[in-house]
Design an enzyme around this catalytic site. Structure first.
Site, PDB file in Angstrom:
ATOM      1  N   GLY A  10       0.858  -1.160   0.000  1.00 25.65           N
ATOM      2  CA  GLY A  10       0.000   0.000   0.000  1.00 25.65           C
ATOM      3  C   GLY A  10       0.899   1.216   0.000  1.00 25.65           C
ATOM      4  CB  THR A  11       1.449   3.826  -2.095  1.00 26.71           C
ATOM      5  OG1 THR A  11       0.150   3.909  -2.686  1.00 26.71           O
ATOM      6  CG2 THR A  11       2.187   2.709  -2.794  1.00 26.71           C
ATOM      7  CB  THR A  12       0.535   8.285  -0.739  1.00 22.49           C
ATOM      8  OG1 THR A  12       1.627   8.068  -1.626  1.00 22.49           O
ATOM      9  CG2 THR A  12       0.714   9.622  -0.048  1.00 22.49           C
ATOM     10  CG  ASP A  27      -2.621   5.590  -3.001  1.00 25.25           C
ATOM     11  OD1 ASP A  27      -2.174   5.515  -1.840  1.00 25.25           O
ATOM     12  OD2 ASP A  27      -2.296   4.809  -3.904  1.00 25.25           O
ATOM     13  CG  PHE A 178       5.262   2.326  -6.318  1.00 21.97           C
ATOM     14  CD1 PHE A 178       5.143   1.096  -6.939  1.00 21.97           C
ATOM     15  CD2 PHE A 178       6.501   2.942  -6.297  1.00 21.97           C
ATOM     16  CE1 PHE A 178       6.242   0.483  -7.523  1.00 21.97           C
ATOM     17  CE2 PHE A 178       7.610   2.340  -6.875  1.00 21.97           C
ATOM     18  CZ  PHE A 178       7.479   1.108  -7.493  1.00 21.97           C
TER      19      PHE A 178
END
EC number: 3.4.25.1
Length: 207
Positions: A10-12, A27, A178
């Site tokens: 998972g990212t931001t 996101d 990403f």
């Protein structure tokens, strides 16, 4: 060819303390190596009506800890008749992460909620804990911080915080490969936890 040892990521994620509540945003993209694995991932998780966490990192690790924290919050309420405080939840999570430091959970967390007032904590994978007014985590965090550093004020209302959080996530989406595929936004106020629908989010952003 993808290796089985590669992790789903998972990212931001972004958190903002406002005068009347906390805003969490993230996101929705998850990647496996350089491949987009999923486009509708939930990265903000309700713990109870006044507590939530957002996670950036390994999806499986995050979901495992979410299940444990929900159970602990329910047990605490059953035994004491009181809701767990934001600080207590963040400290519990930090202790879990620190206890697993030899084989760490691959995730960074934001813990937000409302008890006597809105509060926000960041907790790293080693169990380091910090109370913040605003924070970003994940692969796009540096781009999100460029917005947060310039736009944050301590007198922000939740409605204003939503716009800044979305702007911060959008900044990451534009520059970080990403991050992407939509935005999830949650508010936690004295009235409780609320996830914004896409139509509600669009209406706020138009104002």
């Amino acid at each position: 060819m993808l290796q089985l040892t590669e992790k789903f990521k998972g990212t931001t994620t972004v958190g903002i303390v406002c005068s009347d509540g906390v805003v969490l945003a993230a996101d929705r993209r998850a990647s496996l190596g350089n491949i987009v694995y999923a486009k509708n991932v939930t990265k903000i998780h309700k713990i109870d009506e006044h507590l939530a966490i957002a996670g950036a990192g390994d999806v499986g690790d995050i979901l495992n800890l979410v299940r444990l924290l929900r159970a602990e919050a329910k047990l605490y309420y059953a035994q004491s008749g009181k809701r767990m405080s934001v600080k207590a939840l963040a400290t519990l999570l930090a202790n879990m992460l620190n206890g697993a430091r030899m084989l760490p959970y691959l995730a960074w967390f934001l813990v937000g909620g409302f008890d006597e007032k809105p509060r926000l904590y960041s907790v790293d994978m080693m169990g380091g804990i910090t109370e913040d007014k605003y924070v970003a985590a994940g692969s796009g965090m540096e781009f999100a911080y460029s917005v947060l550093d310039s736009e944050y004020r301590e007198d922000l209302k939740v409605r204003e915080g939503i716009k800044i959080a979305v702007e911060a996530i959008n900044s990451a989406i534009k520059r970080d490969v990403f991050s992407g595929d939509g935005i999830m936004v949650v508010t936690i106020t004295e009235e409780g936890y609320r996830e914004l629908s896409n139509s509600r989010l669009k209406a706020i952003l138009r104002q």
